[in-house]
Design an enzyme around this catalytic site. Structure first.
Site, PDB file in Angstrom:
ATOM      1  N   GLY A  50     -26.993 -17.480  -8.975  1.00 40.39           N
ATOM      2  CA  GLY A  50     -27.207 -18.789  -9.503  1.00 40.39           C
ATOM      3  C   GLY A  50     -27.834 -18.572 -11.081  1.00 40.39           C
ATOM      4  O   GLY A  50     -28.403 -17.491 -11.427  1.00 40.39           O
ATOM      5  N   GLN A  51     -27.465 -19.323 -11.966  1.00 42.33           N
ATOM      6  CA  GLN A  51     -27.919 -19.204 -13.388  1.00 42.33           C
ATOM      7  C   GLN A  51     -28.106 -20.768 -13.839  1.00 42.33           C
ATOM      8  O   GLN A  51     -27.358 -21.671 -13.601  1.00 42.33           O
ATOM      9  CB  GLN A  51     -26.843 -18.542 -14.051  1.00 42.33           C
ATOM     10  CG  GLN A  51     -27.564 -18.487 -15.509  1.00 42.33           C
ATOM     11  CD  GLN A  51     -26.732 -17.308 -16.397  1.00 42.33           C
ATOM     12  OE1 GLN A  51     -26.200 -16.558 -16.077  1.00 42.33           O
ATOM     13  NE2 GLN A  51     -26.602 -17.578 -17.743  1.00 42.33           N
ATOM     14  N   GLY A  55     -32.969 -19.277 -16.575  1.00 39.66           N
ATOM     15  CA  GLY A  55     -32.809 -17.852 -16.123  1.00 39.66           C
ATOM     16  C   GLY A  55     -31.753 -17.704 -15.030  1.00 39.66           C
ATOM     17  O   GLY A  55     -31.256 -18.740 -14.771  1.00 39.66           O
ATOM     18  N   VAL A  57     -30.961 -16.038 -11.216  1.00 38.21           N
ATOM     19  CA  VAL A  57     -31.723 -16.160  -9.941  1.00 38.21           C
ATOM     20  C   VAL A  57     -30.872 -14.961  -9.041  1.00 38.21           C
ATOM     21  O   VAL A  57     -29.428 -15.091  -9.011  1.00 38.21           O
ATOM     22  CB  VAL A  57     -31.315 -17.298  -9.010  1.00 38.21           C
ATOM     23  CG1 VAL A  57     -31.997 -16.993  -7.686  1.00 38.21           C
ATOM     24  CG2 VAL A  57     -32.274 -18.489  -9.857  1.00 38.21           C
ATOM     25  N   ASP A 181     -37.211 -33.143 -13.746  1.00 36.96           N
ATOM     26  CA  ASP A 181     -35.949 -32.732 -13.781  1.00 36.96           C
ATOM     27  C   ASP A 181     -35.063 -32.757 -12.413  1.00 36.96           C
ATOM     28  O   ASP A 181     -34.457 -31.896 -11.937  1.00 36.96           O
ATOM     29  CB  ASP A 181     -35.508 -31.392 -14.408  1.00 36.96           C
ATOM     30  CG  ASP A 181     -34.322 -31.011 -14.907  1.00 36.96           C
ATOM     31  OD1 ASP A 181     -33.345 -31.924 -14.932  1.00 36.96           O
ATOM     32  OD2 ASP A 181     -33.918 -29.816 -14.783  1.00 36.96           O
TER      33      ASP A 181
END
Length: 222
Positions: A50-51, A55, A57, A181
């Site tokens: 993931g991104q 960052g 992951v 968020d």
């Protein structure tokens, strides 16, 4: 004589990380970047899961067979330190017994010397590496399961997810922590489809006399 965390070898830190993965009462531990490189295949593209805005992951595979998620923060000037500290501080404040927040297992903040190209010359520069290690949740994020009423998850499972997110938020708000968020991509699901609130990099902690706060920066998801 006890050994301080900074004096532990990589193998001892690895053993501590594997123990923390199994022991839900264990708090986050300081980890060396050399260890995180080893378990992610030197942050291999094949391990990327993931991104986000701050960052990438990676899947970290432990010798014991366990799996963790390693988030490597982007070097955004003036921002990565704030996001890093927010994640670690909230994890310590929330504690490890809340079943609807993702567990932070470890963290890393190390200065490295790297070679960079500048005006056709190669120079050595200091680069602060910041990484976070979380429990790995195999069912992914809630965003992957959103659909219309005619398909997708059973309504009993949907209710379980809604109720779990509300319980997690209530727990955070009791500790005066605002996520800032919350969105489907920041709600992860375990094997039983139990939701876990993730990504506290933008979170805000109110003081004892505060009941609200005004954000001066436009951050988060529109």
């Amino acid at each position: 004589m006890s050994v301080s965390p900074t004096e532990m070898t990589d193998s001892e830190k690895l053993a501590a990380l594997e123990k923390a993965l199994l022991d839900e009462s264990a708090g986050p531990i300081d980890l060396p970047i050399s260890l995180l490189k080893t378990i992610t295949g030197n942050f291999s593209k094949a391990r990327e899961i993931g991104q986000g805005s701050y960052g990438v992951v990676y899947k970290g595979e432990l010798p014991s067979g366990g799996t963790i998620a390693v988030k490597k923060l982007f070097p955004i000037a003036g921002m990565e330190d704030k996001h890093f500290k927010s994640e670690v501080e909230v994890a310590c404040l929330v504690g490890v017994k809340q079943k609807h927040t993702v567990r932070l297992l470890g963290y890393c903040s190390e200065m490295q010397q790297v070679m960079i190209s500048y005006h056709d010359e190669f120079l050595w520069a200091n680069l602060q590496q910041r990484l976070l290690c979380f429990e790995y949740l195999p069912k992914g994020c809630l965003a992957d399961y959103l659909s219309d009423a005619s398909c997708g998850l059973p309504w009993t499972t949907r209710y379980q997810i809604i109720k779990g997110v509300c319980e997690g938020l209530h727990y955070l708000h009791q500790r005066r922590i605002i996520h800032m968020d919350l969105k489907p991509r920041n709600v992860l699901l375990d094997d039983n489809m139990t939701p876990r609130i993730a990504d506290f990099s933008l979170s805000c902690r109110l003081s004892e006399n505060q009941s609200w706060a005004i954000s001066e920066d436009m951050v988060g998801t529109m």
